[in-house]
Design an enzyme around this catalytic site. Structure first.
Site: not given
Length: 513
Positions: A36, A163, A300, A66, A385, A254, A251
């Site tokens: 792959y 990647n 990844f 990409h 994905e 404190r 608060y």
């Protein structure tokens, strides 16, 4: 690395691992094996085998297609960090990158030749594909690159390059570092506010916090004691109201150890995850040269840093949320016993009225930004994905949240120092006087209305540069290392009974009478 303070050099051991992994990939190609991303397409095209003659084109097409990010580019500092982390992953020898390409990336880093990387476009699933593709595109000589000499200009210069989760972790590392800095300084700023509002130190008694021993809570309480202990370094302000009739504080003063404490503990938790992430191999496939094997996995996936950075935003935001309430107490005369909005001739002058509004606006904006991005997932790449982390947005918004927290606390520090002006000639403790002097070195007291934003920005810069921490830290360290006895001054805020007399003393007492 992001600030350009260091150069990168590959160790001989790293070179050996990189070469071994590359030799395995070359063998795979020569033997026409199907692996792959090396001899196949990507994602949905994983079953499409690519002929050897087109493998170079395959890798180039991958980077180009990409490179689909949008938005403003990352700053040179953040791009430098991104490149450094990518080099660190590739140097582990599980990516299959050639040594020549890795050395070229190192050379680009050391020369600050940086690709144009848009900030938007990653879902944090198969790594940060779009940002890392833009990072690789510049190194291919396409797109734009930045250098100290040229600024942004046209670049003139495969899967292993893109990647991983380095976009998430590079921004995340900056967010963690800045969060640590503001969390430390938040304790100092809140302590100064407590002094101005004439609060008590009783709530920071170590015995209280030993009964709920969260590390962050104990640490914050100790910092408050080290800064406010009037018996150790005299505070004329504290002594002026030691025997007042106030029973306890709000608060927002404190409960600082409890509220600030969990922020500190969360930052430590996130730091541990980011440290593991930036030193991990996050490629796919993973190349195991010693086994002669490549394996497809899921390192990844950005879920770890995505979740952690969502936690970071939520925790650090609370430092601004509680700070904004303290600003309100400082500016409100019914709560502070000081002039309204800390200015003379109120009405003619508005003082810090709108500075408080700015703090409130930033806190409100943070409430939206703190919605976790990692609870979302959209299937991408034709359902290959099918679960994503949305970690890129988690990282970007955590940085924005941290910046807003810095700005809110800058406003509180500015307001608290102005409050000191109305308590003069009384002085606070030595470390807090040093903090006051630091602020006054860049911002004058507010005598009448003037342009406010530059004052806020000047104090914000002090916080970013950790100057507030630098001036107070020696006193905090000294208090902690010299084991100075904890002072517990009597006051109406604590109720105690004299210990009963022993039976023997009572007998003598009776005989005496």
């Amino acid at each position: 690395l992001g600030r350009g303070l260091y150069k990168i050099k590959l160790t001989s051991e790293a070179e050996r691992k990189v070469v071994q992994a590359r030799e395995l990939l070359d063998t795979i190609v020569k033997e026409n094996k199907v692996v792959y991303g090396i001899t196949t397409g990507f994602g949905k095209f994983a079953r499409t085998v690519i002929p050897v003659s087109k493998l170079k084109e395959l890798q180039e097409n991958l980077v180009r297609s990409h490179s689909a990010g949008l938005g403003n580019p990352l700053s040179p500092e953040r791009t430098r960090m991104l490149l450094a982390l990518r080099i660190n992953v590739l140097a582990k020898g599980h990516s299959g990158i050639s040594l020549e390409t890795l050395l070229a990336m190192i050379q680009a880093f050391n020369a600050s030749c940086l690709s144009f990387v848009p900030e938007k476009g990653t879902v944090g699933a198969s790594g940060d594909l779009a940002p890392l593709s833009h990072l690789a595109l510049g190194l291919m000589g396409e797109g734009k690159m930045w250098s100290p000499k040229s600024g942004w200009a046209d670049a003139k210069y495969g899967l292993a390059l893109i990647n991983g989760t380095q976009m998430i972790t590079s921004l995340g590392a900056e967010a963690v570092e800045r969060a640590q800095a503001i969390a430390r300084q938040a304790d100092i700023i809140a302590a100064l506010t407590l002094e101005v509002l004439k609060g008590t130190t009783k709530a920071f008694d170590s015995d209280i916090h030993a009964l709920r021993p969260h590390p962050g809570q104990i640490e914050v309480a100790q910092r408050f004691r080290s800064l406010l202990d009037s018996d150790h370094h005299l505070s004329e302000i504290a002594e002026s109201h030691r025997f007042c009739d106030r029973v306890q504080d709000a608060y927002t003063m404190r409960c600082c150890p409890q509220v600030h404490g969990i922020a500190n503990d969360t930052i430590k938790f996130v730091q541990d995850i980011i440290n593991v992430e930036i030193n991990s191999a996050t490629d796919n496939p993973m190349v195991f040269a010693e086994r002669g094997e490549t394996i497809s996995g899921g390192n990844f996936h950005g879920e770890y840093p995505a979740k952690a950075l969502d936690f970071l935003a939520i925790a650090v935001h609370e430092l601004a949320s509680i700070s904004e309430r303290r600003i309100e107490r400082l500016c409100n005369p019914s709560l502070s016993e000081l002039p309204a909005f800390l200015v003379n001739e109120g009405g003619l002058n508005s003082g810090f009225m709108i500075a408080h509004c700015t703090a409130a606006a930033l806190v409100s904006e943070n409430k939206v930004l703190c919605h976790p991005s990692s609870v979302d997932s959209l299937s991408t790449s034709a359902a290959t994905e099918d679960h994503v982390s949305m970690g890129g947005w988690a990282a970007r918004k955590s940085l924005r949240v941290v910046e807003h927290v810095e700005q809110v606390l800058a406003i509180e520090l500015l307001v608290a120092c102005q409050g000191i002006e109305f308590l003069r000639p009384l002085r606070t403790t030595t470390p807090l006087e040093k903090v006051y002097e630091l602020v006054r070195s860049v911002v004058k007291p507010w005598i009448k209305d003037r342009f406010m934003s530059p004052d806020i920005e000047a104090v914000h810069r002090l916080i970013i540069d950790q100057k507030v921490w630098d001036v107070a830290k020696p006193y905090i360290d000294k208090y902690q290392t010299e084991y100075i006895p904890e002072s517990r001054p009597n006051s109406p805020t604590a109720f105690s009974l004299d210990p009963p007399a022993s039976p023997r003393k009572r007998v003598r007492h009776d005989i005496f009478f």
